[in-house]
Design an enzyme around this catalytic site. Sequence first.
Site, mmCIF file in Angstrom:
data_model
loop_
_atom_site.group_PDB
_atom_site.id
_atom_site.type_symbol
_atom_site.label_atom_id
_atom_site.label_comp_id
_atom_site.label_asym_id
_atom_site.label_seq_id
_atom_site.Cartn_x
_atom_site.Cartn_y
_atom_site.Cartn_z
ATOM 1 N N ASP A 229 -9.278 -8.878 -3.110
ATOM 2 C CA ASP A 229 -8.763 -7.784 -4.354
ATOM 3 C C ASP A 229 -8.991 -6.882 -3.876
ATOM 4 O O ASP A 229 -9.681 -6.385 -3.100
ATOM 5 C CB ASP A 229 -9.429 -8.478 -5.539
ATOM 6 C CG ASP A 229 -9.155 -8.269 -6.820
ATOM 7 O OD1 ASP A 229 -8.662 -6.591 -6.930
ATOM 8 O OD2 ASP A 229 -10.066 -8.372 -8.177
ATOM 9 N N GLU A 230 -9.007 -6.573 -4.481
ATOM 10 C CA GLU A 230 -9.155 -4.140 -4.173
ATOM 11 C C GLU A 230 -9.213 -4.566 -2.608
ATOM 12 O O GLU A 230 -10.016 -3.002 -2.486
ATOM 13 C CB GLU A 230 -10.341 -4.104 -4.340
ATOM 14 C CG GLU A 230 -11.787 -4.062 -6.439
ATOM 15 C CD GLU A 230 -10.335 -3.209 -7.413
ATOM 16 O OE1 GLU A 230 -10.175 -2.510 -6.971
ATOM 17 O OE2 GLU A 230 -10.825 -3.556 -8.268
ATOM 18 N N GLN A 260 -5.348 4.393 -6.969
ATOM 19 C CA GLN A 260 -6.589 4.082 -7.289
ATOM 20 C C GLN A 260 -8.143 3.508 -6.111
ATOM 21 O O GLN A 260 -8.689 3.185 -6.230
ATOM 22 C CB GLN A 260 -7.320 2.544 -8.320
ATOM 23 C CG GLN A 260 -6.879 2.513 -9.467
ATOM 24 C CD GLN A 260 -7.094 1.346 -10.537
ATOM 25 O OE1 GLN A 260 -7.835 1.414 -10.493
ATOM 26 N NE2 GLN A 260 -6.489 1.034 -10.635
#
Length: 732
Positions: A229-230, A260
């Site tokens: 994730d991320e 982001q």
Amino acid sequence: MLQDFSKELNSQQLQVVTNTEGPLLVLAGAGSGKTRSIIYRCAYLLKEKQVPPWNILVVTFTNKAARELQDRLEALLRFPVRSLWVGTFHRVCSRILRYEAAHLPFGANFSIYDEDAQKSLLKKIYKEEGFDRQKYPLPRVLYRIGRYKSNLLLPEDLAKDSQDAGSGRGYHDEFESKILRIYTLYQQSLLLNQALDFDDILLYTARLLQNNETVRSKYQQLFRYVMIDEYQDTNQAQFEIVRQIAGEHQRVCVVGDDDQAIYSFRGATIRNILEFERDYQNVMSIRLEQNYRSTMSILNLANAIIRNNRRRHSKDLWSDLGEGERPQLFAYNDENEEANRTAELVMKLHSEGVSFNQMAVLYRTNAQSRVFEYAFMQNKIPHSIVGSLHFYQRKEIKDLLGYLSSISNTADSESLLRVINEPPRGIGQTTVNRLLTFAAKARIPLYQAVQNVQAVEDLQNASRKRVADFAQKLATWREMSLRAPVLDVVKAILDDLDLIPQYRRSGDPKDISRAENLTEFVSSVSEFSERWVTEHESPALLADFLPFVALQTDMDRVEEGAESVRLMTLHNAKGLEFDCVFIAGLEEELLPHRMSMDSRESIEEERRLFYVGVTRAKTRLLLSYAKCRRIYDSFSFTRPSLFLQELEQDLFAGNKDPADLARGSRPRPRKRATVTEKDKQFRIGQQVWHSEYGRGLVLSVDGVGPDARLTISFDRGKLTKIIGTFVSTEPL
């Protein structure tokens, strides 16, 4: 079960869940349900494909996200999946290092040093070696060391590079050679204390996987399915860990949003997500663009902001949540008016039913919080600052952790030094110095020197007895920690030291607060122990608890505490959401920040930061800037942020009742127009003159007309950024 999934997921999310056998890039826009997609993908692997949970690795950005993912997965499946590997990179890698300690230059019970411990270690090195802290500031040196480690470079690698005349690294100059010397001594001190810093956890894991075929093969076979994730926030070391584990079988799913990517200052590189399709073969790419958080008016603004970035995967967020209120934009006279009017708006929204917990004020720098804190205190608005002193960083908690680390890892002399006379027990600095000298001569850790105090020379009998009494306590606690539950150990230490009653007796509000914090710490140990027993069916020992504490972050505690408006930097807002969001200080040199205006890459990251702030809002978004701001002891007139100037004014609402909402007026952002060469007052290569610096050459131009931002190299040797108004195109 697949039929149930199709009811719960949109078509793109369903593709994420069911495409499991090759590399998958999931470009998940803000609020697009990526956590849900990861949870259902895990459930699909476990139930539909019958993959054992221990063969699945899921890496999350925070510990809190890992706990939430596991809880939601178990609720979905209706059975526990305790053997699933889920956690942050640091938690997963720390676990691997403890398992594989036989291949490493440190033991399985290594300590993890935070920034304070790192600085303490460096201060000793500086004192012993005579390094100048002015010339080699601790934060700058730690930053450089962190960057080396993120790029998997140990001191011996840098030393080898410095001998290579063609390397171009420049390590041969005095500054670099001194940094290398400090890094070498620092790394030696860490190993002497059997300790790692946070960057070491990733570095040693990556290098172990690179260099040890047996270990690499073991984890390739263990982690048959990998999810990250991320991914946009990963650095070089994390990239390498993923590549070593998943590069062979290619069953890797990375989820992230390049829009982001805001953590380059931590070493994260946007390159990892932008070039994933080059790093793996036959990559499938899926975009999650349906937003489940914000209204369309907020998303229209977010999309308009981020389209101005060139280096990105294109995506447009959309929502079924209706048009909603358009964002509002206020111009205030100065930062005090901005804070006071924001406080008024908060009270108005609260009177309309918006809870304080559902409101956040975001800003670029920590220093901006001061005026908001004051305005909120004056108006008796409950508020909390996210990113202020972390619970586990408070002195009394760090002291207690120092005791726990000392008895868990007897090589950890730094932790023992912290508590050897805390609380005061009459072991002065002279005694400590003699213990350290004895330890150095005998080549043993401080803990062993304390245990052998009878052999230490030149100690007075009273001092020797005090050290011996302390040594007995340490030995008793250590023996207890090897067999008794950690909760019992913590309570025993607190009882023996009489810490909580001592703080309560003081009457000083600060000491009473310390007693409350220690009580809360015991509660946290109790909570951890209960969870550990549920997951492992055995009591939690001290060796289980210390890694958990060491890897906690501020972001794991964001939502705790009483109802209050959250005040935080835009960086700290990542991953959160609120009904109503205020973004303050939208001015040139604040956002984009003046330290981030030297390249297109930096400007684009600042724009992404603005985008992250905007996409935190569910229903209301209020933006503001001050026309004038106090800097040091004088006032400076400001300009609206470049990011506001890029936007069309119809993205914002008109202030229908300014007196009711706030007495600021909404500025009109400039509409974009086609710019031709003749519109540009300045151009690259042009000669200009300045009243103080003399003649200069324009190196770059940002904007048009007299307000363009110029980078100028002056004949007298000065290189600076300056607004066109302050220079002349004719000789003065």
